[in-house]
Design a protein around this motif. Structure first.
Motif, mmCIF file in Angstrom:
data_model
loop_
_atom_site.group_PDB
_atom_site.id
_atom_site.type_symbol
_atom_site.label_atom_id
_atom_site.label_comp_id
_atom_site.label_asym_id
_atom_site.label_seq_id
_atom_site.Cartn_x
_atom_site.Cartn_y
_atom_site.Cartn_z
ATOM 1 N N VAL A 67 1.072 -1.388 -0.070
ATOM 2 C CA VAL A 67 0.010 -0.127 -0.126
ATOM 3 C C VAL A 67 1.129 1.501 -0.036
ATOM 4 C CG1 VAL A 67 -1.998 1.625 1.008
ATOM 5 C CG2 VAL A 67 -2.120 -1.244 1.035
ATOM 6 N N SER A 69 0.092 4.633 1.121
ATOM 7 C CA SER A 69 0.206 5.536 1.937
ATOM 8 C C SER A 69 1.707 4.152 2.733
ATOM 9 C CB SER A 69 -1.065 5.163 2.980
ATOM 10 O OG SER A 69 -1.451 3.838 3.005
ATOM 11 N N HIS A 70 1.592 2.887 3.394
ATOM 12 C CA HIS A 70 2.648 2.246 4.111
ATOM 13 C C HIS A 70 4.046 2.415 4.079
ATOM 14 C CE1 HIS A 70 3.772 -0.633 6.817
ATOM 15 N NE2 HIS A 70 4.622 -1.246 5.455
ATOM 16 N N LEU A 71 4.074 2.408 2.917
ATOM 17 C CA LEU A 71 5.695 2.283 1.977
ATOM 18 C C LEU A 71 6.091 4.224 2.417
ATOM 19 C CD1 LEU A 71 4.814 0.582 -1.079
ATOM 20 C CD2 LEU A 71 6.733 0.250 0.116
ATOM 21 N N ARG A 72 4.910 4.981 2.416
ATOM 22 C CA ARG A 72 5.760 6.885 2.584
ATOM 23 C C ARG A 72 6.089 6.563 3.993
ATOM 24 N NH1 ARG A 72 4.876 10.301 -1.048
ATOM 25 N NH2 ARG A 72 3.192 8.957 -2.467
ATOM 26 N N LYS A 73 5.518 5.764 4.819
ATOM 27 C CA LYS A 73 6.083 5.742 6.778
ATOM 28 C C LYS A 73 6.804 5.171 7.069
ATOM 29 C CE LYS A 73 1.147 5.667 7.427
ATOM 30 N NZ LYS A 73 0.062 5.744 8.556
ATOM 31 N N THR A 74 7.141 4.154 5.764
ATOM 32 C CA THR A 74 8.973 3.250 5.992
ATOM 33 C C THR A 74 9.320 3.345 5.151
ATOM 34 O OG1 THR A 74 8.031 1.455 4.271
ATOM 35 C CG2 THR A 74 7.025 1.278 6.269
#
Length: 394
Positions: A67, A69-74
């Motif tokens: 996803v 949005s998750h990649l942007r956080k990690t």
């Protein structure tokens, strides 16, 4: 337009032929823009930062790494460093070149739209038309068989002859209609102009994937449909356009096959790809790729380091992987070599119809194409691993 396609609105219900026509119109517009702004058509690729800097909108489409949005956080730190380097590079450019940034952005947006359109309907259109061509070929075969039966039909079998004549009239009527469709297919769908567009799109997507591969975790931002277009477009230029536009007519066809071989060898077990459907598609395409001499030659032309990495991925433990496909690939590399099974078909089981490239219905009826080079690579790989193990145990 992209938002309409992604949201599967009534626009997306348009016939695949309409989406394909729109794709080629956008491709023509891209070429006009590239010629005006001095963008090299044969070297173009979409930079990796376009997948996460919000200049090209990919909505909530699936990414190779999960996803968005998750990649942007990690990957927040890597994104920040990459965007900072892009800003520094832009600042160092000559002031007269800074005005090209808007043109480059427009080219990137158009290119991404073309990739999405091919994934949404362009390839389905080519597949549908290819089926029409195959139906025409089957009608021709049926007509020839009917004519042969008429010649062998005895004069006193009037009922049989009449039935054969009726079948012949039906075949001729259908062939007359199909012939007109094939004229349209040759002039419009499988034309040299559209072939050129699909080949360029495939080459550009492959270049994009090659450069994205060099990034570590940022590779996961690549949308899933980029891999889909690589696999589908290669199938189109290799199987759908010929014989009207032969694959050999591509000026750098060997280089194209080599880039495709490199993509499959690198990514069929890539841990950065979390989508299981994409992994299965890559593995199935690899199994097809090594089953035919022309494409297997492209795999053998890879540099030795890429081939050794490919062998290592192929024989690594089967945990969480499709072991059946892996074994099938290994068998294809050996079958027909040495003491291997040398029959093309089992003596008591013959195929019902002609083998076609990429059709897994005929997986057991393909011509044997063992790879002596990859067999030697595997032996070298195992020898190196054994020596490494012995040195550690000393």
């Amino acid at each position: 337009m992209k938002e309409l396609i992604v949201q599967r609105s009534p626009f997306n219900a348009l016939a695949p032929s309409v989406l394909a026509a729109l794709l080629h119109r956008i491709c023509a517009a891209w070429r006009i823009l590239a010629a005006k702004e001095g963008i090299q058509e044969d070297e173009y690729f979409l930079p990796i930062h376009r997948f996460f800097d919000d200049t090209v909108d990919h909505f909530n489409l699936a990414r190779l790494g999960g996803v968005g949005s998750h990649l942007r956080k990690t990957c927040a730190d890597e994104i920040r460093l990459k965007l900072a380097s892009q800003r520094e590079e832009a600042a160092l450019r000559h002031p007269r070149l800074r005005g090209r940034r808007s043109a480059l952005l427009a080219a990137d947006v158009l290119f991404d739209s073309m990739v999405l359109l091919y994934s949404a309907g362009g390839h389905r259109h080519l597949t549908k038309v290819k089926n029409v061509r195959e139906a025409t070929e089957e009608l021709c075969v049926a007509l020839r068989e009917t004519d042969a039966k008429l010649k062998e039909c005895p004069p006193h079998a009037s009922d049989i002859r009449e039935a054969l004549m009726q079948s012949r009239r039906v075949f001729l009527e259908k062939l007359d209609d199909q012939a007109r469709q094939m004229g349209w297919v040759q002039a419009v769908v499988f034309s040299e102009e559209r072939h050129k567009d699909v080949v360029w799109l495939l080459q550009s997507v492959l270049r994009t994937m090659q450069r994205a591969h060099l990034e570590t975790n940022l590779f996961g931002f690549v949308p899933v449909f980029y891999i889909d277009v690589c696999l589908d477009a290669f199938t189109a230029v290799r199987n759908y356009f010929p014989p009207l536009v032969p694959f050999d007519s591509i000026p750098d066809g060997n280089q194209l096959q080599g880039a495709m071989a490199s993509l499959l060898a690198r990514h069929f077990t890539d841990e950065r790809i979390l989508d299981h459907d994409v992994r299965d598609s890559l593995l199935a395409s690899l199994a097809t790729f090594v089953s035919h001499r022309a494409t297997l030659d492209a795999m053998e032309r890879l540099p030795i380091d890429e081939r050794m990495s490919f062998i290592g991925r192929l024989i690594q433990p089967y945990e969480g992987r499709n072991w059946a496909q892996m074994n099938w690939i290994l068998i294809r590399l050996w079958k027909g070599c040495g003491f291997g099974f040398r029959y093309l078909h089992l003596p008591y089981l013959l195929p019902s119809r002609k083998d076609r490239f990429g059709n897994f219905d005929f997986a057991n009826h393909q011509f044997l194409s063992p790879s002596h080079l990859l067999q030697r690579d595997l032996g070298l790989f195992m020898s190196q691993r054994a020596c490494s193990r012995l040195n550690r145990d000393r």
